[in-house]
Design a protein around this motif. Structure first.
Motif, PDB file in Angstrom:
ATOM      1  N   UNK A 264       0.746  -1.253  -0.089  1.00  0.00           N
ATOM      2  CA  UNK A 264       0.053   0.125   0.052  1.00  0.00           C
ATOM      3  C   UNK A 264       0.970   1.274   0.093  1.00  0.00           C
ATOM      4  N   UNK A 265       1.844   1.237  -0.955  1.00  0.00           N
ATOM      5  CA  UNK A 265       2.524   2.643  -0.870  1.00  0.00           C
ATOM      6  C   UNK A 265       1.546   3.562  -1.690  1.00  0.00           C
ATOM      7  N   UNK A 266       1.804   4.839  -1.142  1.00  0.00           N
ATOM      8  CA  UNK A 266       0.838   5.862  -1.569  1.00  0.00           C
ATOM      9  C   UNK A 266       1.457   6.995  -1.491  1.00  0.00           C
ATOM     10  N   UNK A 267       1.502   7.942  -2.536  1.00  0.00           N
ATOM     11  CA  UNK A 267       1.715   9.354  -2.470  1.00  0.00           C
ATOM     12  C   UNK A 267       0.101  10.176  -2.556  1.00  0.00           C
ATOM     13  N   UNK A 268       0.187  10.754  -1.233  1.00  0.00           N
ATOM     14  CA  UNK A 268      -1.554  11.539  -1.122  1.00  0.00           C
ATOM     15  C   UNK A 268      -1.020  13.041  -1.210  1.00  0.00           C
ATOM     16  N   UNK A 269      -2.052  13.398  -1.920  1.00  0.00           N
ATOM     17  CA  UNK A 269      -1.918  14.836  -2.124  1.00  0.00           C
ATOM     18  C   UNK A 269      -3.234  15.680  -2.343  1.00  0.00           C
ATOM     19  N   UNK A 270      -3.561  17.077  -2.261  1.00  0.00           N
ATOM     20  CA  UNK A 270      -4.758  17.596  -2.460  1.00  0.00           C
ATOM     21  C   UNK A 270      -4.937  17.463  -3.969  1.00  0.00           C
TER      22      UNK A 270
END
Length: 270
Positions: A264-270
């Motif tokens: 579950x590698x995630x880059x999270x951003x608006x």
């Protein structure tokens, strides 16, 4: 000596993260570690608490509570922060002096949040292993360790000369100018791992080593979720449009072999 005021008690065990079915983008698995809660009553802050918590509250009758999820930022226990991408929990709660009210707050991602995800489910991975690596990145589905989906990522280190370096290949422009950007993943490990941010484009290339993920004892290793705050690095590298996450492994000293499972590698951003 003054008498201590009688209080009501608010008991909060954990957060539940629900899928947002109105989300504009795939959110991936709802894995999280919202280990903190920020508590407001009738617009006034009552502070931040580590979960599970039993919070003394002066007051009785019905009051409006607003709860905000909090995280341990960058894996540093002394650095706690409100998680910026999910909704608050609001509830009218009746307080009774010398009594305890138990609640389990729920939250979900804001519908507009963006995710870049590698969950080891697709035939091809959005990860590139460097040519100098002599260890391998694989998949495994051992039911003893599998927690989400059908696979997790696996790095096995069997020799002191083993090394592996891999980088995400999302190839997406992340927001800069102080925007919140998080790298998150789940991991179960007996070896350390160095995370870095690779920024490139417009003729420039930068590698910023960041957070070292510590090993766990093999007999006590469990899946953990970490939140790495990339805002400062991504915003600082404003001349390079692309920012990717990098993961580096070498066999830790005093070990003959070790492993690092990741999911579950995630880059999270608006």
């Amino acid at each position: 000596m003054k008498d201590q005021p009688e209080v009501a008690w608010l008991k909060i065990d954990k957060w539940i993260l629900n899928t947002n079915f109105d989300a504009q983008n795939p959110q991936g698995e709802m894995s999280h570690d919202f280990s903190q809660v920020f508590v407001n009553m009738d617009g006034q802050s009552l502070g931040m608490y580590e979960l599970p918590a039993k919070i003394p509250v002066i007051g009785e009758g019905v009051h409006e509570f607003v709860l905000l999820p909090g995280i341990i930022n960058n894996g540093i226990s002394a650095t706690k922060k409100r998680y910026p991408f999910v909704e608050t929990f609001t509830s009218n709660i009746e307080l009774i002096k010398n009594d305890t009210v138990s609640i389990t707050p729920t939250t979900k991602y804001y519908s507009s949040i963006n995710f870049l995800i590698e969950d080891f489910e697709s035939p091809s991975m959005q990860l590139e292993v460097s040519t100098e690596s002599n260890a391998t990145l694989g998949r495994n589905n051992d039911p003893e360790f599998l927690k989400w989906g059908n696979n997790y990522g696996e790095v096995i280190l069997m020799d002191s000369s083993n090394l592996l370096s891999m980088i995400t290949t999302f190839n997406t422009v992340l927001p800069k100018l102080g925007s919140e950007v998080y790298l998150e993943f789940d991991y179960l490990n007996t070896n350390s791992m160095l995370t870095s941010v690779i920024s490139f484009g417009n003729g420039n290339y930068y590698e910023d080593p960041y957070i070292l993920i510590n090993p766990q004892d093999e007999n006590e290793a469990v899946w953990k979720h970490v939140y790495l705050d990339l805002k400062e690095i991504v915003s600082y590298r404003q001349t390079t449009p692309i920012n990717e996450a990098s993961f580096q492994f070498v066999l830790d000293e005093d070990l003959n072999s070790s492993f690092f499972y990741i999911d579950n590698i995630k880059l999270v951003y608006p």
